[in-house]
Design a protein around this motif. Sequence first.
Motif, mmCIF file in Angstrom:
data_model
loop_
_atom_site.group_PDB
_atom_site.id
_atom_site.type_symbol
_atom_site.label_atom_id
_atom_site.label_comp_id
_atom_site.label_asym_id
_atom_site.label_seq_id
_atom_site.Cartn_x
_atom_site.Cartn_y
_atom_site.Cartn_z
ATOM 1 N N ASN A 16 0.930 -1.191 -0.033
ATOM 2 C CA ASN A 16 0.052 -0.059 -0.025
ATOM 3 C C ASN A 16 0.932 1.173 0.037
ATOM 4 O OD1 ASN A 16 -2.279 -1.382 -0.049
ATOM 5 N ND2 ASN A 16 -2.608 -1.388 2.181
ATOM 6 N N ILE A 17 1.931 1.283 0.640
ATOM 7 C CA ILE A 17 2.766 2.516 0.697
ATOM 8 C C ILE A 17 3.324 2.779 -0.665
ATOM 9 C CG2 ILE A 17 5.088 1.476 1.284
ATOM 10 C CD1 ILE A 17 4.017 4.779 2.359
ATOM 11 N N ILE A 18 3.594 1.717 -1.315
ATOM 12 C CA ILE A 18 4.183 1.786 -3.035
ATOM 13 C C ILE A 18 2.873 2.506 -3.738
ATOM 14 C CG2 ILE A 18 4.834 0.787 -5.008
ATOM 15 C CD1 ILE A 18 7.100 1.019 -2.710
ATOM 16 N N ARG A 19 1.522 1.813 -3.581
ATOM 17 C CA ARG A 19 0.432 2.604 -4.400
ATOM 18 C C ARG A 19 0.299 4.177 -3.971
ATOM 19 N NH1 ARG A 19 -3.876 -2.201 -3.356
ATOM 20 N NH2 ARG A 19 -2.238 -4.014 -4.242
ATOM 21 N N LEU A 20 0.500 4.373 -2.640
ATOM 22 C CA LEU A 20 0.406 5.680 -2.238
ATOM 23 C C LEU A 20 1.202 6.690 -2.812
ATOM 24 C CD1 LEU A 20 -1.028 7.887 -0.360
ATOM 25 C CD2 LEU A 20 0.715 7.244 1.236
ATOM 26 N N LEU A 21 2.604 6.121 -2.708
ATOM 27 C CA LEU A 21 3.864 7.027 -3.182
ATOM 28 C C LEU A 21 3.667 7.079 -4.834
ATOM 29 C CD1 LEU A 21 6.751 5.971 -0.950
ATOM 30 C CD2 LEU A 21 5.579 8.200 -1.133
ATOM 31 N N ALA A 22 3.062 6.115 -5.539
ATOM 32 C CA ALA A 22 3.166 6.336 -7.111
ATOM 33 C C ALA A 22 1.733 6.917 -7.336
ATOM 34 C CB ALA A 22 2.815 4.875 -7.471
ATOM 35 N N ALA A 23 0.720 6.921 -6.630
ATOM 36 C CA ALA A 23 -0.587 7.676 -6.836
ATOM 37 C C ALA A 23 -0.381 9.444 -6.723
ATOM 38 C CB ALA A 23 -1.648 7.538 -6.109
ATOM 39 N N LEU A 24 0.448 9.666 -5.572
ATOM 40 C CA LEU A 24 0.715 11.240 -5.248
ATOM 41 C C LEU A 24 1.255 11.950 -6.515
ATOM 42 C CD1 LEU A 24 1.736 11.186 -1.637
ATOM 43 C CD2 LEU A 24 -0.274 12.108 -2.543
ATOM 44 N N ALA A 99 10.008 -2.483 0.198
ATOM 45 C CA ALA A 99 8.900 -2.145 1.088
ATOM 46 C C ALA A 99 8.376 -3.354 1.666
ATOM 47 C CB ALA A 99 7.574 -1.356 0.475
ATOM 48 N N ARG A 100 8.567 -4.496 0.802
ATOM 49 C CA ARG A 100 8.308 -5.859 1.527
ATOM 50 C C ARG A 100 9.317 -6.346 2.624
ATOM 51 N NH1 ARG A 100 7.400 -8.851 -4.165
ATOM 52 N NH2 ARG A 100 5.092 -8.275 -4.484
ATOM 53 N N ARG A 101 10.268 -5.877 2.819
ATOM 54 C CA ARG A 101 11.133 -6.059 3.809
ATOM 55 C C ARG A 101 11.413 -5.070 5.059
ATOM 56 N NH1 ARG A 101 11.969 -8.230 -0.874
ATOM 57 N NH2 ARG A 101 12.707 -10.320 -0.852
ATOM 58 N N MET A 102 10.594 -4.024 4.751
ATOM 59 C CA MET A 102 10.587 -3.021 5.733
ATOM 60 C C MET A 102 9.139 -2.635 6.393
ATOM 61 S SD MET A 102 13.298 -0.323 3.898
ATOM 62 C CE MET A 102 13.973 0.506 5.261
ATOM 63 N N SER A 103 9.342 -1.972 7.536
ATOM 64 C CA SER A 103 8.134 -1.630 8.038
ATOM 65 C C SER A 103 7.664 0.018 7.137
ATOM 66 C CB SER A 103 8.382 -1.152 9.518
ATOM 67 O OG SER A 103 9.191 -0.116 9.767
ATOM 68 N N VAL A 104 6.511 0.330 7.155
ATOM 69 C CA VAL A 104 5.879 1.212 6.623
ATOM 70 C C VAL A 104 6.673 2.568 6.998
ATOM 71 C CG1 VAL A 104 4.031 2.552 5.945
ATOM 72 C CG2 VAL A 104 3.764 0.318 5.991
ATOM 73 N N PHE A 107 10.391 2.502 5.760
ATOM 74 C CA PHE A 107 10.353 2.765 4.200
ATOM 75 C C PHE A 107 9.962 4.293 3.870
ATOM 76 C CE2 PHE A 107 8.769 2.883 0.013
ATOM 77 C CZ PHE A 107 9.643 2.392 -0.789
ATOM 78 N N LEU A 108 9.061 4.747 4.485
ATOM 79 C CA LEU A 108 8.760 6.057 4.275
ATOM 80 C C LEU A 108 9.965 6.964 4.680
ATOM 81 C CD1 LEU A 108 6.243 7.618 2.794
ATOM 82 C CD2 LEU A 108 5.311 7.851 5.266
ATOM 83 N N LEU A 109 10.746 6.767 5.826
ATOM 84 C CA LEU A 109 11.552 7.631 6.118
ATOM 85 C C LEU A 109 12.853 7.524 5.315
ATOM 86 C CD1 LEU A 109 11.772 7.059 10.062
ATOM 87 C CD2 LEU A 109 11.412 9.169 8.780
ATOM 88 N N LEU A 110 13.044 6.273 4.599
ATOM 89 C CA LEU A 110 14.013 5.907 3.657
ATOM 90 C C LEU A 110 13.762 6.938 2.502
ATOM 91 C CD1 LEU A 110 16.617 4.740 2.603
ATOM 92 C CD2 LEU A 110 15.105 2.714 1.873
ATOM 93 N N TYR A 111 12.628 6.596 1.859
ATOM 94 C CA TYR A 111 11.975 7.415 0.550
ATOM 95 C C TYR A 111 12.240 8.947 1.003
ATOM 96 C CZ TYR A 111 9.425 8.383 -3.462
ATOM 97 O OH TYR A 111 8.750 8.905 -4.654
ATOM 98 N N VAL A 112 11.950 9.631 2.100
ATOM 99 C CA VAL A 112 11.707 11.010 2.142
ATOM 100 C C VAL A 112 13.253 11.335 2.353
ATOM 101 C CG1 VAL A 112 11.007 12.880 3.559
ATOM 102 C CG2 VAL A 112 9.401 11.074 2.731
ATOM 103 N N SER A 113 13.982 10.888 3.289
ATOM 104 C CA SER A 113 15.182 11.412 3.568
ATOM 105 C C SER A 113 16.178 11.031 2.107
ATOM 106 C CB SER A 113 15.655 10.324 4.816
ATOM 107 O OG SER A 113 15.945 9.195 4.549
ATOM 108 N N SER A 114 15.940 10.170 1.479
ATOM 109 C CA SER A 114 16.680 10.167 0.100
ATOM 110 C C SER A 114 16.582 11.195 -0.739
ATOM 111 C CB SER A 114 16.604 8.873 -0.377
ATOM 112 O OG SER A 114 16.845 7.640 0.456
ATOM 113 N N GLY A 115 15.242 11.671 -0.585
ATOM 114 C CA GLY A 115 14.649 12.727 -1.673
ATOM 115 C C GLY A 115 15.483 13.937 -1.121
#
Length: 193
Positions: A16-24, A99-104, A107-115
Amino acid sequence: MPPKNTIHQPVLKVPNIIRLLAALPILVHFRGMFLSGVQENYIIRYFAFIPERIQSPELWHYESIALALSPVTYAYIHSDIYHLLLNVFFLLAFGTAVARRMSVIKFLLLYVSSGIFSAFFWMGFNPHEIAPLIGSSGALSGILGALVHISIAPKFQTDPCHPIMPVRVAVLFSIFWVGINLIFWLFGAMISS
Protein backbone atom coordinates in the motif's frame (compact mmCIF):
# COMPACT_ATOMS: atom_id res chain seq x y z
CA MET A 1 -10.06 -26.26 -14.87
CA PRO A 2 -7.97 -25.27 -11.80
CA PRO A 3 -8.72 -26.89 -8.44
CA LYS A 4 -11.19 -25.03 -6.23
CA ASN A 5 -8.70 -24.48 -3.41
CA THR A 6 -6.22 -22.63 -5.68
CA ILE A 7 -5.47 -19.13 -4.35
CA HIS A 8 -5.46 -16.54 -7.14
CA GLN A 9 -2.69 -13.97 -6.72
CA PRO A 10 -2.95 -10.55 -8.36
CA VAL A 11 -0.50 -9.88 -11.18
CA LEU A 12 0.97 -6.93 -9.30
CA LYS A 13 0.97 -7.41 -5.54
CA VAL A 14 2.18 -3.99 -4.51
CA PRO A 15 2.39 -2.81 -0.89
CA ASN A 16 0.00 0.00 0.00
CA ILE A 17 2.82 2.47 0.70
CA ILE A 18 4.06 1.97 -2.87
CA ARG A 19 0.55 2.53 -4.22
CA LEU A 20 0.32 5.76 -2.25
CA LEU A 21 3.77 7.00 -3.35
CA ALA A 22 2.89 6.17 -6.98
CA ALA A 23 -0.56 7.78 -6.82
CA LEU A 24 0.61 11.11 -5.34
CA PRO A 25 2.81 12.24 -8.26
CA ILE A 26 0.22 10.99 -10.75
CA LEU A 27 -2.46 13.12 -9.07
CA VAL A 28 -0.09 16.09 -8.87
CA HIS A 29 0.83 15.71 -12.55
CA PHE A 30 -2.76 15.63 -13.77
CA ARG A 31 -3.69 18.66 -11.69
CA GLY A 32 -1.94 20.60 -14.46
CA MET A 33 -4.90 20.04 -16.76
CA PHE A 34 -6.94 22.35 -14.53
CA LEU A 35 -4.35 25.10 -13.97
CA SER A 36 -3.45 28.12 -16.05
CA GLY A 37 0.17 28.81 -17.01
CA VAL A 38 0.46 31.39 -14.22
CA GLN A 39 -0.88 28.93 -11.65
CA GLU A 40 1.51 26.26 -12.92
CA ASN A 41 4.41 28.71 -12.47
CA TYR A 42 3.32 29.29 -8.87
CA ILE A 43 3.34 25.53 -8.25
CA ILE A 44 6.89 25.30 -9.60
CA ARG A 45 8.02 28.39 -7.68
CA TYR A 46 6.69 27.24 -4.32
CA PHE A 47 7.00 23.45 -4.48
CA ALA A 48 10.03 22.70 -6.70
CA PHE A 49 13.51 22.75 -5.18
CA ILE A 50 15.39 25.84 -6.39
CA PRO A 51 18.85 26.28 -4.77
CA GLU A 52 19.02 30.04 -5.33
CA ARG A 53 15.70 30.52 -3.50
CA ILE A 54 16.69 28.22 -0.62
CA GLN A 55 19.80 30.32 0.01
CA SER A 56 18.01 33.68 -0.07
CA PRO A 57 17.62 35.03 3.51
CA GLU A 58 15.04 37.61 2.35
CA LEU A 59 12.72 34.91 0.98
CA TRP A 60 12.80 32.97 4.26
CA HIS A 61 10.98 35.90 5.90
CA TYR A 62 8.05 35.66 3.47
CA GLU A 63 8.01 32.11 2.11
CA SER A 64 9.51 30.05 4.93
CA ILE A 65 6.89 27.26 4.82
CA ALA A 66 7.19 26.74 1.04
CA LEU A 67 11.00 26.85 1.22
CA ALA A 68 11.08 24.38 4.11
CA LEU A 69 8.75 21.95 2.31
CA SER A 70 10.38 22.18 -1.13
CA PRO A 71 13.11 19.56 -0.37
CA VAL A 72 10.20 17.08 -0.02
CA THR A 73 7.55 18.40 -2.41
CA TYR A 74 9.82 18.64 -5.47
CA ALA A 75 9.78 14.83 -5.71
CA TYR A 76 6.08 14.84 -6.59
CA ILE A 77 6.36 17.23 -9.55
CA HIS A 78 7.43 15.85 -12.94
CA SER A 79 8.27 17.61 -16.19
CA ASP A 80 6.16 15.45 -18.50
CA ILE A 81 4.30 12.15 -18.71
CA TYR A 82 7.45 10.23 -19.70
CA HIS A 83 9.37 11.51 -16.67
CA LEU A 84 6.41 10.59 -14.46
CA LEU A 85 5.94 7.10 -15.92
CA LEU A 86 9.66 6.30 -15.72
CA ASN A 87 9.75 7.27 -12.03
CA VAL A 88 6.53 5.37 -11.24
CA PHE A 89 7.85 2.28 -13.07
CA PHE A 90 11.08 2.30 -11.06
CA LEU A 91 9.15 2.91 -7.84
CA LEU A 92 7.02 -0.17 -8.58
CA ALA A 93 10.06 -2.25 -9.55
CA PHE A 94 12.50 -1.28 -6.79
CA GLY A 95 10.19 0.07 -4.12
CA THR A 96 8.04 -3.04 -3.93
CA ALA A 97 11.03 -5.29 -3.22
CA VAL A 98 12.33 -2.94 -0.50
CA ALA A 99 8.93 -2.14 1.06
CA ARG A 100 8.23 -5.83 1.56
CA ARG A 101 11.28 -6.06 3.79
CA MET A 102 10.77 -2.90 5.87
CA SER A 103 8.07 -1.45 8.04
CA VAL A 104 5.95 1.28 6.43
CA ILE A 105 7.49 3.95 8.68
CA LYS A 106 11.08 2.90 7.91
CA PHE A 107 10.36 2.74 4.20
CA LEU A 108 8.73 6.18 4.21
CA LEU A 109 11.67 7.61 6.18
CA LEU A 110 14.10 6.07 3.68
CA TYR A 111 12.16 7.45 0.71
CA VAL A 112 11.73 10.98 2.08
CA SER A 113 15.24 11.28 3.53
CA SER A 114 16.76 10.04 0.25
CA GLY A 115 14.85 12.73 -1.63
CA ILE A 116 15.92 15.44 0.81
CA PHE A 117 19.55 14.31 0.76
CA SER A 118 19.64 14.21 -3.04
CA ALA A 119 18.19 17.74 -3.30
CA PHE A 120 20.89 19.18 -1.04
CA PHE A 121 23.56 17.05 -2.74
CA TRP A 122 22.49 18.53 -6.08
CA MET A 123 22.52 22.01 -4.53
CA GLY A 124 26.13 21.41 -3.42
CA PHE A 125 27.13 21.13 -7.08
CA ASN A 126 24.72 23.84 -8.30
CA PRO A 127 24.54 26.40 -5.47
CA HIS A 128 23.27 29.32 -7.58
CA GLU A 129 20.97 27.35 -9.85
CA ILE A 130 17.65 29.01 -10.63
CA ALA A 131 16.27 26.11 -12.68
CA PRO A 132 13.91 23.99 -10.55
CA LEU A 133 14.80 20.47 -9.47
CA ILE A 134 11.77 18.20 -9.87
CA GLY A 135 11.07 14.46 -9.91
CA SER A 136 11.57 11.55 -7.57
CA SER A 137 14.84 10.23 -8.99
CA GLY A 138 16.73 11.16 -5.82
CA ALA A 139 14.31 9.30 -3.56
CA LEU A 140 14.36 6.35 -5.96
CA SER A 141 18.16 6.31 -5.89
CA GLY A 142 18.00 5.76 -2.12
CA ILE A 143 15.49 2.94 -2.65
CA LEU A 144 17.75 1.39 -5.28
CA GLY A 145 20.70 1.63 -2.89
CA ALA A 146 18.66 -0.18 -0.24
CA LEU A 147 17.71 -2.87 -2.76
CA VAL A 148 21.33 -3.39 -3.78
CA HIS A 149 22.30 -3.62 -0.09
CA ILE A 150 19.52 -6.13 0.61
CA SER A 151 20.52 -8.17 -2.45
CA ILE A 152 24.24 -8.21 -1.67
CA ALA A 153 24.06 -8.59 2.09
CA PRO A 154 20.70 -10.16 3.06
CA LYS A 155 20.08 -10.55 6.80
CA PHE A 156 17.54 -13.36 6.42
CA GLN A 157 16.80 -16.36 4.25
CA THR A 158 15.22 -15.68 0.88
CA ASP A 159 11.44 -15.76 1.00
CA PRO A 160 10.24 -17.85 -1.98
CA CYS A 161 7.15 -15.62 -2.33
CA HIS A 162 9.28 -12.48 -2.58
CA PRO A 163 12.75 -13.48 -3.81
CA ILE A 164 15.63 -11.06 -3.47
CA MET A 165 17.06 -9.76 -6.71
CA PRO A 166 20.23 -11.64 -7.74
CA VAL A 167 23.42 -9.66 -7.06
CA ARG A 168 24.30 -9.38 -10.75
CA VAL A 169 20.85 -8.03 -11.62
CA ALA A 170 20.96 -5.57 -8.70
CA VAL A 171 24.33 -4.23 -9.81
CA LEU A 172 23.20 -3.97 -13.45
CA PHE A 173 20.05 -2.09 -12.43
CA SER A 174 22.09 0.32 -10.31
CA ILE A 175 24.50 0.95 -13.22
CA PHE A 176 21.51 1.51 -15.51
CA TRP A 177 19.93 3.90 -12.99
CA VAL A 178 23.12 5.95 -12.60
CA GLY A 179 23.58 5.97 -16.38
CA ILE A 180 20.06 7.14 -17.16
CA ASN A 181 20.31 9.90 -14.55
CA LEU A 182 23.64 11.05 -16.03
CA ILE A 183 22.07 11.14 -19.49
CA PHE A 184 19.15 13.24 -18.23
CA TRP A 185 21.56 15.53 -16.38
CA LEU A 186 23.83 15.99 -19.43
CA PHE A 187 20.84 16.44 -21.75
CA GLY A 188 19.37 19.05 -19.38
CA ALA A 189 22.72 20.85 -19.17
CA MET A 190 22.95 21.00 -22.98
CA ILE A 191 19.42 22.40 -23.27
CA SER A 192 19.95 25.08 -20.60
CA SER A 193 23.26 26.30 -22.09
